[in-house]
Design a protein around this motif. Structure first.
Motif, PDB file in Angstrom:
ATOM      1  N   MET A  86       0.853  -1.210   0.000  1.00  0.00           N
ATOM      2  CA  MET A  86       0.000   0.000   0.000  1.00  0.00           C
ATOM      3  C   MET A  86       0.877   1.244   0.000  1.00  0.00           C
ATOM      4  O   MET A  86       2.029   1.199   0.414  1.00  0.00           O
ATOM      5  N   LEU A  87       0.294   2.353  -0.455  1.00  0.00           N
ATOM      6  CA  LEU A  87       1.034   3.622  -0.453  1.00  0.00           C
ATOM      7  C   LEU A  87       0.804   4.369   0.869  1.00  0.00           C
ATOM      8  O   LEU A  87      -0.009   3.947   1.688  1.00  0.00           O
ATOM      9  N   ILE A  88       1.517   5.465   1.022  1.00  0.00           N
ATOM     10  CA  ILE A  88       1.517   6.187   2.301  1.00  0.00           C
ATOM     11  C   ILE A  88       0.118   6.611   2.770  1.00  0.00           C
ATOM     12  O   ILE A  88      -0.191   6.544   3.958  1.00  0.00           O
ATOM     13  N   LYS A  89      -0.715   7.013   1.818  1.00  0.00           N
ATOM     14  CA  LYS A  89      -2.050   7.496   2.208  1.00  0.00           C
ATOM     15  C   LYS A  89      -2.881   6.379   2.831  1.00  0.00           C
ATOM     16  O   LYS A  89      -3.574   6.582   3.822  1.00  0.00           O
ATOM     17  N   GLU A  90      -2.783   5.229   2.227  1.00  0.00           N
ATOM     18  CA  GLU A  90      -3.506   4.056   2.733  1.00  0.00           C
ATOM     19  C   GLU A  90      -2.978   3.675   4.123  1.00  0.00           C
ATOM     20  O   GLU A  90      -3.753   3.391   5.028  1.00  0.00           O
ATOM     21  N   LEU A  91      -1.676   3.715   4.268  1.00  0.00           N
ATOM     22  CA  LEU A  91      -1.071   3.408   5.571  1.00  0.00           C
ATOM     23  C   LEU A  91      -1.575   4.380   6.628  1.00  0.00           C
ATOM     24  O   LEU A  91      -1.850   4.001   7.772  1.00  0.00           O
ATOM     25  N   SER A  92      -1.693   5.624   6.226  1.00  0.00           N
ATOM     26  CA  SER A  92      -2.211   6.648   7.123  1.00  0.00           C
ATOM     27  C   SER A  92      -3.643   6.322   7.557  1.00  0.00           C
ATOM     28  O   SER A  92      -3.982   6.390   8.734  1.00  0.00           O
ATOM     29  N   LYS A  93      -4.460   5.934   6.582  1.00  0.00           N
ATOM     30  CA  LYS A  93      -5.855   5.578   6.899  1.00  0.00           C
ATOM     31  C   LYS A  93      -5.911   4.391   7.837  1.00  0.00           C
ATOM     32  O   LYS A  93      -6.660   4.378   8.808  1.00  0.00           O
ATOM     33  N   ARG A  94      -5.090   3.408   7.547  1.00  0.00           N
ATOM     34  CA  ARG A  94      -5.141   2.162   8.318  1.00  0.00           C
ATOM     35  C   ARG A  94      -4.641   2.335   9.753  1.00  0.00           C
ATOM     36  O   ARG A  94      -5.071   1.616  10.660  1.00  0.00           O
ATOM     37  N   THR A  95      -3.702   3.260   9.939  1.00  0.00           N
ATOM     38  CA  THR A  95      -3.104   3.407  11.271  1.00  0.00           C
ATOM     39  C   THR A  95      -3.680   4.588  12.049  1.00  0.00           C
ATOM     40  O   THR A  95      -3.509   4.689  13.254  1.00  0.00           O
ATOM     41  N   GLY A  96      -4.354   5.492  11.320  1.00  0.00           N
ATOM     42  CA  GLY A  96      -4.899   6.667  11.984  1.00  0.00           C
ATOM     43  C   GLY A  96      -3.850   7.729  12.270  1.00  0.00           C
ATOM     44  O   GLY A  96      -4.121   8.691  12.993  1.00  0.00           O
ATOM     45  N   LEU A  97      -2.668   7.580  11.711  1.00  0.00           N
ATOM     46  CA  LEU A  97      -1.625   8.598  11.905  1.00  0.00           C
ATOM     47  C   LEU A  97      -1.491   9.454  10.646  1.00  0.00           C
ATOM     48  O   LEU A  97      -1.585   8.936   9.537  1.00  0.00           O
ATOM     49  N   PRO A  98      -1.260  10.758  10.810  1.00  0.00           N
ATOM     50  CA  PRO A  98      -1.070  11.647   9.663  1.00  0.00           C
ATOM     51  C   PRO A  98       0.134  11.207   8.825  1.00  0.00           C
ATOM     52  O   PRO A  98       1.108  10.661   9.375  1.00  0.00           O
ATOM     53  N   ILE A  99       0.053  11.455   7.548  1.00  0.00           N
ATOM     54  CA  ILE A  99       1.147  11.110   6.641  1.00  0.00           C
ATOM     55  C   ILE A  99       2.467  11.720   7.124  1.00  0.00           C
ATOM     56  O   ILE A  99       3.508  11.043   7.153  1.00  0.00           O
ATOM     57  N   ALA A 100       2.419  12.973   7.550  1.00  0.00           N
ATOM     58  CA  ALA A 100       3.646  13.650   7.999  1.00  0.00           C
ATOM     59  C   ALA A 100       4.267  12.910   9.182  1.00  0.00           C
ATOM     60  O   ALA A 100       5.496  12.810   9.278  1.00  0.00           O
ATOM     61  N   THR A 101       3.428  12.421  10.063  1.00  0.00           N
ATOM     62  CA  THR A 101       3.933  11.688  11.225  1.00  0.00           C
ATOM     63  C   THR A 101       4.558  10.366  10.798  1.00  0.00           C
ATOM     64  O   THR A 101       5.644   9.990  11.273  1.00  0.00           O
ATOM     65  N   LEU A 102       3.908   9.681   9.879  1.00  0.00           N
ATOM     66  CA  LEU A 102       4.467   8.421   9.380  1.00  0.00           C
ATOM     67  C   LEU A 102       5.827   8.663   8.737  1.00  0.00           C
ATOM     68  O   LEU A 102       6.786   7.914   8.974  1.00  0.00           O
ATOM     69  N   ARG A 103       5.940   9.732   7.952  1.00  0.00           N
ATOM     70  CA  ARG A 103       7.222  10.043   7.306  1.00  0.00           C
ATOM     71  C   ARG A 103       8.284  10.339   8.373  1.00  0.00           C
ATOM     72  O   ARG A 103       9.446   9.925   8.241  1.00  0.00           O
ATOM     73  N   HIS A 104       7.851  11.060   9.391  1.00  0.00           N
ATOM     74  CA  HIS A 104       8.765  11.357  10.501  1.00  0.00           C
ATOM     75  C   HIS A 104       9.259  10.062  11.138  1.00  0.00           C
ATOM     76  O   HIS A 104      10.462   9.902  11.384  1.00  0.00           O
ATOM     77  N   TYR A 105       8.370   9.147  11.402  1.00  0.00           N
ATOM     78  CA  TYR A 105       8.747   7.872  12.010  1.00  0.00           C
ATOM     79  C   TYR A 105       9.664   7.077  11.082  1.00  0.00           C
ATOM     80  O   TYR A 105      10.623   6.458  11.531  1.00  0.00           O
TER      81      TYR A 105
END
Lengths: 120, 120
Positions: free
Chosen positions: B1-20
DNA sequence: ATAAAGTATAAAGCATACTATATACTTTGT
DNA sequence: ACAAAGTATATAGTATGCTTTATACTTTAT
């Protein structure tokens, strides 16, 4: 007691206690009888209060959340019902956190098993 | 999956996921077959991992603590015993936090009683 | 074909929670 | 009496963990 003693009793550095006092989490009292200094006195009851703050911090509550809680708890203006509502909300949040911790723990126990089976 | 989907699935903002991801908590994979872009793919298994990160954060663990845990967990170099030791240490810390939460909860239940009795 | 939406990267900005520094005054021990 | 330790206040600095901005490229929908 003075700030150093409070620090010893709570296990928090003096600088941190001052920070918390400035933030409004608690208040020491300057004894007006003594005119030579403005050293602050900290009441025995503050120890418990500060240990609560410390514990709440360590499990992820922010200073502003803790302040809201303490402000309600010791408010002279608020109605009993309003106070209880604030404290009860925090109790619910604690239950959520306990469940989160249990979930993380379960995941880690699984991890141990996987590690033992060489599955990661 | 791409970042947006990961964001939806985890409930974390895309920016936060990129930070992690930049912090090294997990890693997406650029598909080398596709030469037109360098979009990263995130594996299904990352969802659980990130939800663990999210939960651990919410109960007061720092990113560096979480990274240490995940690094051990998925390390290829570490011995089984060393891995287990790191994970077990974290499990013990979780137990400490659960007890702290229970203590805070007890204090707040006392607070409710005091409030009802008009004792503060 | 092209506007809108999605992705990547780097860098700056920001909020929170301390932590350290500088200054000045007070108390205590010898 | 006086050096050492304690206290108060204000201000600056720092670490952590995002969040925003800027830029550039890619994909998707019409």
């Amino acid at each position: 007691m003075l700030i150093k003693e409070l620090s010893k009793r709570t296990g928090l550095p003096i600088a941190t206690l001052r920070h918390y006092e400035n933030y409004g989490l608690f208040k020491g009292t300057s004894n007006d009888q003594v005119e030579t200094n403005n050293y602050k006195n900290y009441d025995e009851s503050l120890v418990e209060k500060i240990i609560l703050i410390k514990g709440a911090k360590e499990v992820g509550f922010s200073l502003s959340e803790i302040k809201e809680l303490l402000d309600s708890w010791f408010s002279k203006q608020m109605t009993v019902d309003r106070k209880k509502a604030v404290v009860n909300k925090k109790i619910e949040e604690i239950d959520v956190k306990i469940n989160q911790l249990k979930q993380v723990k379960t995941t880690l126990i699984e991890a141990i098993k996987d590690i033992e089976n060489g599955e990661c």
